[in-house]
Enzyme design. Structure first.
Site, mmCIF file in Angstrom:
data_model
loop_
_atom_site.group_PDB
_atom_site.id
_atom_site.type_symbol
_atom_site.label_atom_id
_atom_site.label_comp_id
_atom_site.label_asym_id
_atom_site.label_seq_id
_atom_site.Cartn_x
_atom_site.Cartn_y
_atom_site.Cartn_z
ATOM 1 N N SER A 96 85.562 50.792 60.833
ATOM 2 C CA SER A 96 84.907 51.352 59.659
ATOM 3 C C SER A 96 85.630 50.934 58.373
ATOM 4 O O SER A 96 85.773 49.745 58.100
ATOM 5 C CB SER A 96 84.819 52.877 59.806
ATOM 6 N N ASP A 217 73.701 52.712 65.082
ATOM 7 C CA ASP A 217 74.755 53.384 64.330
ATOM 8 C C ASP A 217 74.108 53.933 63.058
ATOM 9 O O ASP A 217 73.636 53.161 62.219
ATOM 10 C CB ASP A 217 75.874 52.385 63.999
ATOM 11 N N HIS A 246 78.888 55.584 65.937
ATOM 12 C CA HIS A 246 79.829 54.899 65.061
ATOM 13 C C HIS A 246 81.248 54.860 65.627
ATOM 14 O O HIS A 246 82.121 54.221 65.042
ATOM 15 C CB HIS A 246 79.841 55.610 63.696
#
Length: 266
Positions: A96, A217, A246
């Site tokens: 991320s 996601d 995610h």
């Protein structure tokens, strides 16, 4: 100074082997998110783990909002940790926001990184003309308002949505690390992330990359993985995991570990 830095960010080095692998967690988690991945790699790699300054496991006194209003200070932290450990070359796995931190670090110091593996990465979360980031500005502002109004209620709603897959243990684990964060720091860093636009930086990357994306996601549309493949300056491949959510390192660690093994430099 080096020892203070390593202690501040809870830096750990585990495993054995000549090759160095950095595992960098994303927003809302800490280094414990990698615990199910570690056994696959500790026999062959020295693995560097650390906590982002915003993690609940880090003393909040280290968080300076005047420094961490862009991702550049997070990049400073990563590079300072690697320097303190005497690392000259490593493979880097970032989830991320840490995927984008790794990208920026590789632009500054391309010689440090043999490969970037980017899990659930997005250079911009907001939609723009000819770009689908996944969110409209109004949607993001609603998220910020919910966090500010009642952080506990927001976590209870947000955690299962972001986890995506039907894995209650992953929801509990993600909720735990979100609750560990100080709410004002969580909100501030969320704003920093969602206000970031790193599309213009992608072409400066020269390090080979592997983009790992789950089949669905809610925070990063599949089109973003293709955008990264097209615009990253280094040779880039895309791997789509046959799972949802995610946080595949929490929900599908065996599957993710298999893909990481293929993606890591031989």
């Amino acid at each position: 100074m080096a020892n203070t830095l390593l202690e501040a960010f809870n830096v750990r080095v585990v495993g054995s082997g000549d090759r160095i692998l950095v595992l960098a967690h994303g927003f809302g988690t800490d280094q414990s998110v990698w615990q199910r991945i570690l056994p696959f790699f500790t026999p062959n790699y020295r693995i560097i783990l650390y906590d982002l300054v915003c993690a609940g496991s880090v003393n909040p006194d280290y968080f300076d909002s005047t420094r961490y209003d862009t991702l550049d200070a997070f990049v400073d932290d990563l590079l300072n940790i690697l320097q303190a450990l005497g690392v000259h070359r490593c493979a880097y796995v970032g989830h991320s926001v840490s995927a984008m931190i790794g990208i920026l670090a590789s632009i500054r110091c391309p010689q440090l990184f043999s490969k970037l593996i980017l899990i659930g990465a997005s250079p911009r979360f907001l939609n723009d003309e000819n770009y689908h980031g996944g969110f409209e500005l109004g949607e993001i502002e609603e998220v910020f308002s919910a966090m500010e109004a009642n952080y506990e209620a927001w976590v209870n709603g947000f955690a299962p949505v972001l986890v995506g897959a039907d894995v209650p243990t992953a929801v509990r684990e993600f909720s735990r690390t979100l609750f560990n964060m100080r709410p004002d720091i969580s909100l501030f860093v969320s704003r920093t992330i969602f206000n970031s636009d790193l599309r213009g930086e992608l072409g400066k990357v020269r390090v080979p990359c592997c983009v790992i994306q789950t089949a669905r996601d809610v925070s990063v549309p599949a089109s973003v993985a293709e955008y990264l493949k097209t615009h990253l300056g280094g040779r880039t491949t895309v791997e789509i995991l046959k799972t949802e959510g995610h946080l595949p390192h929490l929900t599908a660690p065996v599957l993710l570990a298999q893909v990481l093994r293929r993606a890591l430099p031989r």
